[in-house]
Design a protein around this motif. Structure first.
Motif, PDB file in Angstrom:
ATOM      1  N   ASN A   1      -5.517   1.868  14.918  1.00  0.00           N
ATOM      2  CA  ASN A   1      -4.492   2.692  14.292  1.00  0.00           C
ATOM      3  C   ASN A   1      -3.890   3.555  15.396  1.00  0.00           C
ATOM      4  O   ASN A   1      -4.516   4.499  15.876  1.00  0.00           O
ATOM      5  CB  ASN A   1      -5.112   3.560  13.192  1.00  0.00           C
ATOM      6  CG  ASN A   1      -4.060   4.339  12.423  1.00  0.00           C
ATOM      7  OD1 ASN A   1      -3.005   4.680  12.968  1.00  0.00           O
ATOM      8  ND2 ASN A   1      -4.344   4.640  11.160  1.00  0.00           N
TER       9      ASN A   1
ATOM     10  N   SER B   1     -11.551   2.232   4.107  1.00  0.00           N
ATOM     11  CA  SER B   1     -10.162   2.693   3.977  1.00  0.00           C
ATOM     12  C   SER B   1      -9.528   2.817   5.366  1.00  0.00           C
ATOM     13  O   SER B   1      -8.335   2.563   5.538  1.00  0.00           O
ATOM     14  CB  SER B   1     -10.085   4.032   3.230  1.00  0.00           C
ATOM     15  OG  SER B   1     -10.574   5.093   4.036  1.00  0.00           O
TER      16      SER B   1
ATOM     17  N   GLU C   1      -5.769   0.819   6.352  1.00  0.00           N
ATOM     18  CA  GLU C   1      -4.517   1.501   6.716  1.00  0.00           C
ATOM     19  C   GLU C   1      -3.723   0.777   7.826  1.00  0.00           C
ATOM     20  O   GLU C   1      -2.586   0.382   7.583  1.00  0.00           O
ATOM     21  CB  GLU C   1      -4.810   2.966   7.046  1.00  0.00           C
ATOM     22  CG  GLU C   1      -3.657   3.752   7.639  1.00  0.00           C
ATOM     23  CD  GLU C   1      -2.356   3.683   6.830  1.00  0.00           C
ATOM     24  OE1 GLU C   1      -2.408   3.526   5.602  1.00  0.00           O
ATOM     25  OE2 GLU C   1      -1.284   3.778   7.465  1.00  0.00           O
TER      26      GLU C   1
ATOM     27  N   ASP D   1      -5.920   5.868  -1.489  1.00  0.00           N
ATOM     28  CA  ASP D   1      -5.288   7.082  -0.970  1.00  0.00           C
ATOM     29  C   ASP D   1      -6.302   8.214  -0.816  1.00  0.00           C
ATOM     30  O   ASP D   1      -6.336   8.901   0.204  1.00  0.00           O
ATOM     31  CB  ASP D   1      -4.140   7.539  -1.886  1.00  0.00           C
ATOM     32  CG  ASP D   1      -2.970   6.565  -1.822  1.00  0.00           C
ATOM     33  OD1 ASP D   1      -2.844   5.878  -0.791  1.00  0.00           O
ATOM     34  OD2 ASP D   1      -2.212   6.475  -2.796  1.00  0.00           O
TER      35      ASP D   1
ATOM     36  N   TYR E   1      -8.789   7.385   2.046  1.00  0.00           N
ATOM     37  CA  TYR E   1      -8.212   7.478   3.381  1.00  0.00           C
ATOM     38  C   TYR E   1      -7.994   8.948   3.768  1.00  0.00           C
ATOM     39  O   TYR E   1      -8.212   9.344   4.909  1.00  0.00           O
ATOM     40  CB  TYR E   1      -6.892   6.699   3.448  1.00  0.00           C
ATOM     41  CG  TYR E   1      -6.305   6.673   4.843  1.00  0.00           C
ATOM     42  CD1 TYR E   1      -7.035   6.152   5.905  1.00  0.00           C
ATOM     43  CD2 TYR E   1      -5.036   7.198   5.086  1.00  0.00           C
ATOM     44  CE1 TYR E   1      -6.511   6.159   7.191  1.00  0.00           C
ATOM     45  CE2 TYR E   1      -4.505   7.197   6.369  1.00  0.00           C
ATOM     46  CZ  TYR E   1      -5.238   6.673   7.414  1.00  0.00           C
ATOM     47  OH  TYR E   1      -4.725   6.685   8.682  1.00  0.00           O
TER      48      TYR E   1
END
Ligand SMILES: [Zn+2]
Length: 253
Positions: free
Chosen positions: A112, A151, A155, A226, A229
């Protein structure tokens, strides 16, 4: 975990990818306290015994993990006493459930860039028409803590795989059961754990007669992406705070 040198910290808690250092997802989520683990250690002779059991149990878990991933790749892994019951249970599970694993995403490194972290996902699968991250655990239960880790993988990967929408834990375990009272026995890291059924008061007095070791499969989907995360990013902020001195030296913060 205490680190003595900067190299030890970088190696032990992150990945160096094209000269950029990223903290590792599993290291970040380890910042969350696990009260059950303290209870576990309290029941042992000493700390060293716990470390020994944990290490042996982790090695056994790795073997099961690797054997299941080999099956996912379409290989036929050589099975040992440790891996056979679990892998056979997984193959049986495949006969009754539609699980399509994308071999390109087995042990895939995930980065990420926006939040700067990295991890390795076990697999990506299509189950019941939905595509998601599939994480393999060899624990005796599916813990809510796994929501954070998975999570973090979803993402960045959902930008690459547009259909990716969910995540599952595939728990692969093995145990014996008592033919007389229904108690279960798990042996992990050389230590046995017996659970007697709550509705059989005589089980405590039973001279157990154990069956052969049988594999056990459990699949669970996590749906609150959601929320999970957000909690992962919270854990990450705490993790960064804890390691701020090392991170400053790296130039991360
Ligand atoms: Zn029994």
């Amino acid at each position: 975990m205490d680190y003595k040198t900067l190299d030890e910290f970088k190696e032990g808690s992150g990945y160096l990818i094209e000269d950029v250092w990223y903290p590792r997802v599993t290291s970040i989520v380890s910042i969350k306290a696990k009260p059950a683990l303290y209870r576990y250690y309290a029941g042992l002779k000493n700390f060293e015994e716990g470390e020994k059991i944990k290490q042996q149990s982790a090695d056994e878990g790795t073997l099961v993990h690797e054997a299941v991933q080999a099956v996912m790749r379409g290989e036929e892994p050589e099975l040992t006493e440790v891996t056979k019951p679990a892998v056979e249970a997984y193959m049986k599970f495949l006969e009754n459930n539609s699980v399509e694993v994308d071999a390109n995403y087995i042990e895939r490194r995930i980065i990420n860039h926006d939040e700067r972290y990295s991890g390795t996902c076990d697999a990506v699968a299509i189950i019941g028409g939905k595509m998601g991250i599939l994480d393999i655990k060899t624990s005796q239960a599916i813990y809510r803590d796994y929501c954070l880790q998975t999570s973090a993988y979803v993402e960045p990967l959902r930008h690459e795989l547009k259909d990716l929408s969910t995540r599952w834990i595939l728990r692969v375990d093995q145990s014996q059961s008592c033919r007389k009272c229904g108690a279960t026995r798990r042996t992990k890291g050389g230590k046995e754990k017996i659970r007697t059924p709550w509705n059989n008061p005589y089980a405590k007095f039973c001279v157990h007669e154990w069956s052969e070791t049988k594999g056990e499969i459990e699949l669970k989907e996590f749906t609150d992406f959601d929320e999970d995360y957000r909690a992962f990013l919270g854990a990450k902020a705490l993790w960064e705070w804890e390691h701020i001195d090392w991170l400053k030296q790296i130039g991360y913060k």
